[in-house]
Design a protein around this motif. Structure first.
Motif, PDB file in Angstrom:
ATOM      1  N   HIS A  18       0.842  -1.203   0.000  1.00  0.00           N
ATOM      2  CA  HIS A  18       0.000   0.000   0.000  1.00  0.00           C
ATOM      3  C   HIS A  18       0.871   1.244   0.000  1.00  0.00           C
ATOM      4  O   HIS A  18       0.563   2.218  -0.681  1.00  0.00           O
ATOM      5  CB  HIS A  18      -0.945   0.004   1.210  1.00  0.00           C
ATOM      6  CG  HIS A  18      -1.995  -1.063   1.140  1.00  0.00           C
ATOM      7  ND1 HIS A  18      -2.998  -1.046   0.203  1.00  0.00           N
ATOM      8  CD2 HIS A  18      -2.185  -2.178   1.887  1.00  0.00           C
ATOM      9  CE1 HIS A  18      -3.775  -2.106   0.367  1.00  0.00           C
ATOM     10  NE2 HIS A  18      -3.292  -2.819   1.393  1.00  0.00           N
ATOM     11  N   LEU A  19       1.948   1.207   0.766  1.00  0.00           N
ATOM     12  CA  LEU A  19       2.862   2.344   0.804  1.00  0.00           C
ATOM     13  C   LEU A  19       3.488   2.574  -0.575  1.00  0.00           C
ATOM     14  O   LEU A  19       3.641   3.715  -1.016  1.00  0.00           O
ATOM     15  CB  LEU A  19       3.957   2.123   1.844  1.00  0.00           C
ATOM     16  CG  LEU A  19       5.002   3.228   1.952  1.00  0.00           C
ATOM     17  CD1 LEU A  19       4.355   4.551   2.339  1.00  0.00           C
ATOM     18  CD2 LEU A  19       6.089   2.838   2.931  1.00  0.00           C
ATOM     19  N   GLY A  20       3.827   1.505  -1.273  1.00  0.00           N
ATOM     20  CA  GLY A  20       4.380   1.627  -2.616  1.00  0.00           C
ATOM     21  C   GLY A  20       3.425   2.315  -3.565  1.00  0.00           C
ATOM     22  O   GLY A  20       3.811   3.186  -4.349  1.00  0.00           O
ATOM     23  N   VAL A  25       1.593   7.190  -6.566  1.00  0.00           N
ATOM     24  CA  VAL A  25       0.591   8.239  -6.814  1.00  0.00           C
ATOM     25  C   VAL A  25       1.151   9.597  -6.415  1.00  0.00           C
ATOM     26  O   VAL A  25       1.006  10.586  -7.147  1.00  0.00           O
ATOM     27  CB  VAL A  25      -0.718   7.931  -6.065  1.00  0.00           C
ATOM     28  CG1 VAL A  25      -1.664   9.112  -6.097  1.00  0.00           C
ATOM     29  CG2 VAL A  25      -1.371   6.700  -6.656  1.00  0.00           C
ATOM     30  N   TYR A  26       1.821   9.653  -5.282  1.00  0.00           N
ATOM     31  CA  TYR A  26       2.404  10.914  -4.818  1.00  0.00           C
ATOM     32  C   TYR A  26       3.430  11.436  -5.814  1.00  0.00           C
ATOM     33  O   TYR A  26       3.403  12.613  -6.186  1.00  0.00           O
ATOM     34  CB  TYR A  26       3.051  10.729  -3.450  1.00  0.00           C
ATOM     35  CG  TYR A  26       3.876  11.911  -3.018  1.00  0.00           C
ATOM     36  CD1 TYR A  26       3.268  13.079  -2.566  1.00  0.00           C
ATOM     37  CD2 TYR A  26       5.265  11.876  -3.091  1.00  0.00           C
ATOM     38  CE1 TYR A  26       4.022  14.166  -2.184  1.00  0.00           C
ATOM     39  CE2 TYR A  26       6.023  12.961  -2.714  1.00  0.00           C
ATOM     40  CZ  TYR A  26       5.408  14.101  -2.263  1.00  0.00           C
ATOM     41  OH  TYR A  26       6.157  15.185  -1.897  1.00  0.00           O
ATOM     42  N   SER A  27       4.321  10.570  -6.273  1.00  0.00           N
ATOM     43  CA  SER A  27       5.396  11.035  -7.141  1.00  0.00           C
ATOM     44  C   SER A  27       4.918  11.381  -8.543  1.00  0.00           C
ATOM     45  O   SER A  27       5.547  12.187  -9.222  1.00  0.00           O
ATOM     46  CB  SER A  27       6.517   9.993  -7.213  1.00  0.00           C
ATOM     47  OG  SER A  27       6.053   8.815  -7.832  1.00  0.00           O
ATOM     48  N   THR A  28       3.824  10.810  -8.981  1.00  0.00           N
ATOM     49  CA  THR A  28       3.359  11.114 -10.332  1.00  0.00           C
ATOM     50  C   THR A  28       2.288  12.196 -10.348  1.00  0.00           C
ATOM     51  O   THR A  28       2.353  13.105 -11.177  1.00  0.00           O
ATOM     52  CB  THR A  28       2.808   9.853 -11.020  1.00  0.00           C
ATOM     53  OG1 THR A  28       1.790   9.283 -10.212  1.00  0.00           O
ATOM     54  CG2 THR A  28       3.903   8.850 -11.268  1.00  0.00           C
ATOM     55  N   VAL A  29       1.334  12.126  -9.467  1.00  0.00           N
ATOM     56  CA  VAL A  29       0.200  13.054  -9.530  1.00  0.00           C
ATOM     57  C   VAL A  29       0.446  14.302  -8.693  1.00  0.00           C
ATOM     58  O   VAL A  29       0.401  15.421  -9.208  1.00  0.00           O
ATOM     59  CB  VAL A  29      -1.101  12.343  -9.072  1.00  0.00           C
ATOM     60  CG1 VAL A  29      -2.261  13.312  -9.044  1.00  0.00           C
ATOM     61  CG2 VAL A  29      -1.395  11.172  -9.983  1.00  0.00           C
ATOM     62  N   ILE A  30       0.722  14.122  -7.431  1.00  0.00           N
ATOM     63  CA  ILE A  30       0.823  15.260  -6.512  1.00  0.00           C
ATOM     64  C   ILE A  30       1.980  16.175  -6.899  1.00  0.00           C
ATOM     65  O   ILE A  30       1.813  17.396  -6.954  1.00  0.00           O
ATOM     66  CB  ILE A  30       0.970  14.766  -5.057  1.00  0.00           C
ATOM     67  CG1 ILE A  30      -0.172  13.836  -4.664  1.00  0.00           C
ATOM     68  CG2 ILE A  30       1.083  15.947  -4.096  1.00  0.00           C
ATOM     69  CD1 ILE A  30      -1.541  14.458  -4.730  1.00  0.00           C
TER      70      ILE A  30
END
Length: 95
Positions: A18-20, A25-30
């Motif tokens: 889940h952390l992965g 998502v964090y590194s691509t979207v946010i």
């Protein structure tokens, strides 16, 4: 490059925790959202030519931040390159 990587390597997405997934998502979207909002805010406040020149400082910030995060020393060659890059930014912003 990503397409070649997908053709050559076999991804095992089931192995991601889940952390992965959260980090992907964090590194691509946010991060992209923050980068674009920051860029458009700079364009709203500065002339486009000045904002474009400011993007030349991005590699310097990235190298220094990566060096600090990974606790890796910067050698004289890297420091000279960073200073030359910043000097180029200063020269480009002079009237």
């Amino acid at each position: 490059m990503a397409i070649v990587g997908l053709l050559v390597e076999k991804a095992d997405v089931a192995a991601l925790s889940h952390l992965g997934w959260i980090l992907i998502v964090y590194s691509t979207v946010i991060q992209f959202c923050v980068a674009y909002v920051s860029w458009f805010a700079a364009l709203a406040r500065l002339p486009a030519s000045v904002a474009a020149i400011g993007t030349m400082a991005v590699p310097v910030i990235g190298v220094v931040a990566s060096s600090a995060a990974l606790h890796e020393p910067l050698g004289p060659g890297q420091i000279a390159a960073l200073l030359l890059t910043l000097a180029g930014v200063v020269l480009a912003t002079r009237p």
